[in-house]
Write a protein that holds these residues in place. Structure first.
Motif, short mmCIF file in Angstrom:
data_model
loop_
_atom_site.label_atom_id
_atom_site.label_comp_id
_atom_site.label_asym_id
_atom_site.label_seq_id
_atom_site.Cartn_x
_atom_site.Cartn_y
_atom_site.Cartn_z
N ASP A 142 0.98 -1.44 0.24
CA ASP A 142 0.18 -0.21 0.00
C ASP A 142 0.61 1.66 -0.20
O ASP A 142 0.19 2.25 0.56
CB ASP A 142 -0.96 -0.16 1.39
CG ASP A 142 -1.85 -1.33 1.07
OD1 ASP A 142 -2.81 -1.21 -0.02
OD2 ASP A 142 -2.17 -1.66 2.38
N VAL A 143 1.79 1.38 -0.56
CA VAL A 143 3.21 2.32 0.11
C VAL A 143 3.00 2.92 -1.05
O VAL A 143 2.87 2.35 -2.48
CB VAL A 143 4.94 2.16 -0.06
CG1 VAL A 143 5.35 2.87 -0.02
CG2 VAL A 143 4.64 1.25 1.59
N VAL A 144 2.94 4.02 -1.09
CA VAL A 144 3.57 5.80 -2.55
C VAL A 144 4.88 5.93 -1.94
O VAL A 144 5.17 6.22 -0.91
CB VAL A 144 2.05 6.60 -3.20
CG1 VAL A 144 1.14 5.46 -3.08
CG2 VAL A 144 1.62 6.87 -1.44
N THR A 145 5.02 6.50 -3.21
CA THR A 145 6.62 7.28 -2.72
C THR A 145 6.08 9.18 -3.61
O THR A 145 5.58 9.24 -4.16
CB THR A 145 7.33 6.94 -3.43
OG1 THR A 145 8.46 5.57 -3.64
CG2 THR A 145 8.80 7.46 -3.43
N LEU A 146 6.49 9.45 -2.38
CA LEU A 146 6.62 11.26 -2.39
C LEU A 146 6.67 12.37 -2.64
O LEU A 146 8.36 11.83 -1.75
CB LEU A 146 5.07 11.63 -1.09
CG LEU A 146 3.89 10.65 -0.92
CD1 LEU A 146 3.16 11.51 0.33
CD2 LEU A 146 2.83 10.89 -1.93
N SER A 147 6.52 13.55 -3.71
CA SER A 147 7.81 13.99 -2.97
C SER A 147 7.49 15.76 -3.58
O SER A 147 6.27 15.60 -4.08
CB SER A 147 8.99 13.70 -4.28
OG SER A 147 8.65 13.95 -6.10
N GLY A 148 8.21 16.37 -3.79
CA GLY A 148 8.13 18.27 -3.88
C GLY A 148 8.65 18.90 -2.29
O GLY A 148 8.58 18.49 -1.63
N PRO A 149 7.92 19.89 -2.65
CA PRO A 149 8.16 21.07 -1.41
C PRO A 149 7.18 20.27 -0.22
O PRO A 149 6.26 19.55 0.05
CB PRO A 149 6.98 22.32 -1.92
CG PRO A 149 6.92 21.78 -3.67
CD PRO A 149 7.09 20.42 -3.63
N GLY A 150 8.61 20.40 0.51
CA GLY A 150 8.03 19.60 1.73
C GLY A 150 8.74 18.95 2.26
O GLY A 150 8.59 17.90 3.39
N ILE A 151 9.29 17.61 1.42
CA ILE A 151 10.28 16.78 1.08
C ILE A 151 11.59 16.33 0.46
O ILE A 151 11.46 17.66 -0.12
CB ILE A 151 9.51 15.47 0.45
CG1 ILE A 151 7.37 15.89 0.85
CG2 ILE A 151 10.08 14.22 0.27
CD1 ILE A 151 7.10 15.18 -0.22
N GLN A 152 12.68 16.17 2.00
CA GLN A 152 14.06 15.78 1.29
C GLN A 152 13.95 16.31 0.15
O GLN A 152 14.81 16.68 -0.61
CB GLN A 152 14.12 16.21 2.35
CG GLN A 152 15.88 16.43 1.84
CD GLN A 152 16.92 16.83 3.38
OE1 GLN A 152 16.86 15.91 4.21
NE2 GLN A 152 18.16 16.90 3.31
N THR A 153 13.97 14.87 -0.12
CA THR A 153 14.35 13.86 -0.90
C THR A 153 12.65 13.50 -1.86
O THR A 153 12.16 13.49 -2.85
CB THR A 153 15.31 13.04 -1.27
OG1 THR A 153 15.10 11.88 0.77
CG2 THR A 153 16.31 13.76 -0.82
N ARG A 154 12.70 12.27 -1.02
CA ARG A 154 11.13 11.46 -1.04
C ARG A 154 10.66 11.10 0.15
O ARG A 154 11.58 11.12 0.70
CB ARG A 154 11.54 10.58 -2.07
CG ARG A 154 11.63 10.64 -3.56
CD ARG A 154 12.40 9.22 -4.52
NE ARG A 154 12.44 9.49 -5.74
CZ ARG A 154 13.24 9.84 -6.26
NH1 ARG A 154 14.69 10.40 -5.26
NH2 ARG A 154 14.01 10.62 -7.82
N ARG A 155 9.79 10.79 -0.03
CA ARG A 155 8.73 10.18 1.22
C ARG A 155 7.51 8.97 1.32
O ARG A 155 7.18 9.01 0.61
CB ARG A 155 8.28 11.25 1.93
CG ARG A 155 7.76 10.91 3.03
CD ARG A 155 6.89 11.88 4.19
NE ARG A 155 7.99 12.99 4.77
CZ ARG A 155 8.67 13.85 4.93
NH1 ARG A 155 7.22 14.42 4.17
NH2 ARG A 155 9.51 15.01 5.18
N ALA A 156 8.22 7.74 1.89
CA ALA A 156 7.22 6.72 1.62
C ALA A 156 6.01 6.92 2.74
O ALA A 156 5.69 7.09 3.67
CB ALA A 156 7.79 5.59 2.16
N LEU A 157 4.63 6.83 1.60
CA LEU A 157 3.46 6.77 2.94
C LEU A 157 2.51 5.75 2.34
O LEU A 157 3.10 5.04 0.75
CB LEU A 157 2.49 7.77 2.92
CG LEU A 157 1.76 8.33 2.96
CD1 LEU A 157 1.58 8.42 4.73
CD2 LEU A 157 0.87 9.05 2.35
#
Length: 209
Positions: free
Chosen positions: A149-164
């Protein structure tokens, strides 16, 4: 931010109480919401205590009690109970509108049908902040990368990538989200809630898988 009514009038009307400590609980919830939007995909904990109507979660209840007032039209799915509507009308004084395109906030409790992001108000070029903010209760919400169920997020406020890790979103949500993100500076911001957990997805956030 709407000052909360006292517990005594609510009790006399047979309603659950609002925030136990209206000033401090509203402030801590508001700060958690700001952190969630500033750090997309980061899971915050809501500590505010309040009466929680059947069908809502503690996090969604605290957010609505903090963010919604008489100047913020609210949309709710038709499956939401009369008790929830009465609770929010009493404690928030908010008008309930028939379409998410008319709402500043739209709240979707677990098990209710969420509107398409495109059905919500995207703001306009002069006032992009006047868009709908959508609250969705999900089945699972965690900041980890341990399962399917994991997605990888990026963009402003995320240093590189973040798993959710999130389960229970409406079908096709991430496809809609990509289109929503491309509309910037217009678009819809989303809060995901689960129990006492909260996660923010501002319209600038990109999903990579």
């Amino acid at each position: 931010m709407q000052p909360q009514t006292s517990m005594a009038p609510a009790a006399r009307r047979g309603l659950l109480p609002g925030l136990a400590d209206p000033v401090n609980d509203a402030q801590t919830t508001f700060r958690a919401a700001l952190r969630a939007l500033a750090h997309p995909g980061q899971v915050e904990q809501i500590t505010a205590e309040a009466g929680v109507p059947a069908g809502l979660s503690p996090a969604m209840t605290a957010l609505l009690l903090t963010l919604v007032d008489g100047d913020t039209p609210l949309w709710l799915p038709e499956q939401v109970s009369d008790d929830v509507v009465a609770f929010l009308r009493f404690h928030c004084g908010c008008p309930i509108v028939p379409s998410p395109s008319l709402a500043r906030f739209a709240a979707v409790p677990r098990g209710c049908r969420a509107p398409a992001l495109s059905a919500c108000h995207p703001g306009d070029p002069a006032y992009p902040d006047q868009s709908t903010t959508l609250l969705i209760e999900v089945d699972k919400l965690a900041a980890d990368g341990a399962d399917q169920d994991v997605v990888t997020l990026s963009g402003p406020g995320i240093q590189t990538r973040r798993a959710l890790s999130v389960a229970g979103l409406p079908e096709g949500f991430w496809r809609e989200w990509r289109l929503n993100q491309q509309r910037f500076p217009l678009g819809v911001d989303v809060f995901l809630t689960q129990g006492r957990r909260l996660c923010g997805l501002p319209r600038t956030t990109r999903v990579e898988n």
